[in-house]
Design an enzyme around this catalytic site. Structure first.
Site: not given
Ligand code: AHR
Ligand code: AHR
Length: 485
Positions: A202, A204-205, A279-280, A399, A402, A418, A450, A475
């Protein structure tokens, strides 16, 4: 000796050394990582059992008994204090309060090293670590190397499961401002042979697999359960290498000039350190990290080959993902709530809603069938389980956002993951019997819980209402018994 002693001998010393599983210098006795527990917010540092040794996982298990634990700090063993902590928001926000990323569960990635138990860092989408005030990490076009040991079977196509050099301000500041290992199946930028996952850089971009900014057939799909991934970069040269972290040697997948795209030669590295994110602060990716380092200078292939031999000698092997009462594949089970409010209630469903309902021997046969589950081998990981509905064959508890739902298996990787849950020793105790808690495989901070008689995968004290810390242990604990039907 450890990997960083080998890099030292090669004249390319570690400037960051991170591992929750073992010391990376033969003489290191300091802390490897810190865990924070859910019951009272207390923290403890986990150290190696001996100088240069494996992490003292038993000290974590004792500290975390009867509650949940998160990995709150991954210490730098190099002495430069390049520790990794909860990543802050950047171009993208994380799921926690104020846009911070999630911390990893302390129990999501158990392994053994030469027979001794340890825990890796299981990164779910939303999880990330960062250090924006680094000491000694390469900047500009300076040379550096890095390796990481990942779980080659845990990945997705989200952006970006990374370890390495990134921006100091959490923003995309332009081409060439990063140099990090990437692992996964993202093909929005570059890709390798087959359908992935691939080790890429990676920068960047762009995720790069060679000189061509798009596809390079020399970078193979690679899925070793324990995967050594290697990246190094210097003025107009860089390389990707990889291999099986449990045996054998490294192969070189690319070794040559910087990519044929503008902005990557010379590089403009900023020297911050990321784990599990882009990175972002792109937070959509998943993967597992066991150990990794960053060096000053461009390591030789022979230095890296010696590091690979050290990793193999560490003896990484799998460990059980489950504990507590066994849920036998093929058996028919019921799950009884233990919270004082709700001991007449069992995990059941009404259509696609998964909830708790009052069930007894005199309930209708329909209701009994709605509260009976067939244990299946985990659709997304056969070391855990899935729950198929007795009255709706082919439909499983999964899930989504969640919330637990009963849905037909659509055959996708996301559905399988999931719908995969790892039963463990119950967090709460009950006079009704031995308890189990049911952990989401892909989000190991989360358990069947629950809340107002509807069921979720909840994290202890997380941001959703259903994550409430109050009554969490009860729970999220169930007495697993025979099915009603
Ligand atoms: O339940 C968390 C996430 O929600 C699952 O992994 C995904 O399928 C949905 O975006
Ligand atoms: O380079 C891939 C991704 O692009 C970097 O991790 C991120 O900073 C940007 O969105």
């Amino acid at each position: 000796a450890g990997p960083c002693d080998i890099y030292d001998s090669g004249g390319t010393p570690c400037v960051a050394a991170h591992s929750t599983t073992r010391a990376l210098y033969g003489s290191y006795t300091g802390p490897l990582y810190q865990v924070k527990r859910g019951s009272d917010g207390a923290t403890i540092d986990i150290a190696p059992l001996s100088a240069g040794g494996v992490a003292n996982a038993a000290s974590q298990d004792t500290f975390c008994a009867g509650t949940t634990c998160l990995i709150s700090i991954i210490y730098d063993q190099s002495g430069r204090k390049n520790h990794l902590t909860q990543a802050p928001p950047g171009g993208f926000k994380g799921p926690e309060a104020n846009g911070y990323d999630n911390l990893a569960s302390a129990v999501g990635a158990p392994v053994t090293l030469n027979g001794k138990k340890a825990y890796g860092v299981f990164v779910s989408p939303g999880t990330g670590y960062r250090n924006n005030a680094p000491n000694g990490i390469a900047t500009g076009d300076a040379a550096e190397g890095m390796y990481a040991v990942f779980d080659g079977t845990h990945f997705n196509s989200g952006c970006c499961f990374d370890y390495g050099n990134a921006e100091t301000n959490n923003l995309d500041t332009g081409n060439g401002h990063m140099e990090a290992l990437y692992f996964g199946t993202n093909s929005a930028w570059g890709s390798g042979a087959g359908s992935g996952p691939w080790i890429m850089a990676d920068l960047e971009n762009g995720l790069f697999s060679g000189a061509n900014p798009k596809n390079n057939g020399g970078d193979p799909s690679i899925t070793h359960r324990f995967l050594t991934s290697v990246l190094k970069g210097g003025p107009n040269k860089w390389a990707i290498r990889g291999g099986n972290a449990a045996s054998g040697s490294l192969s070189t997948f690319y070794d040559g000039a910087r990519p044929n795209a503008s902005g990557y030669n010379p590089m403009k590295k900023e020297g911050a350190i990321i784990l599990g994110i882009g990175g972002d602060n792109s937070v959509s990716a998943q993967g597992t990290f066991y150990e990794g380092v960053m060096t000053s200078g461009y390591p030789s292939d022979s230095t890296e080959n010696a590091v690979q031999a050290d990793i193999v000698a560490a003896g990484y092997a799998t460990a059980p993902l489950t504990s507590g009462p066994t849920l036998s594949v093929g058996s028919s089970v019921s799950l009884r709530a233990i919270t004082a409010c709700c001991t007449a209630r069992y995990l059941a469903h009404s259509g696609s809603t998964v909830n708790t309902q009052i069930v007894s021997g005199s309930s209708s046969s329909n209701l009994k069938r709605q509260a009976t589950w067939t244990v299946r081998s985990g659709l997304g990981n056969s070391n855990c389980v899935s729950f198929e509905s007795l009255d709706s064959p082919g439909s499983y508890i999964r899930h989504y956002d969640f919330v637990l739902q009963l849905n037909a298996n659509d055959g996708s990787k996301a559905f399988a993951e999931d719908a995969t849950f790892c039963p463990q020793t119950g967090l709460g105790q009950s006079s009704l019997g031995t308890t189990s808690s049911v952990r989401a495989w892909g989000y190991p901070t989360r358990f069947f819980r629950h809340y107002a008689n509807v069921t979720y995968v909840a994290s202890n004290g997380g941001v959703h209402e259903f994550d409430a810390a109050s009554l969490f242990n009860d729970d999220a604990s169930w007495v697993v018994g025979a099915g009603f039907a």
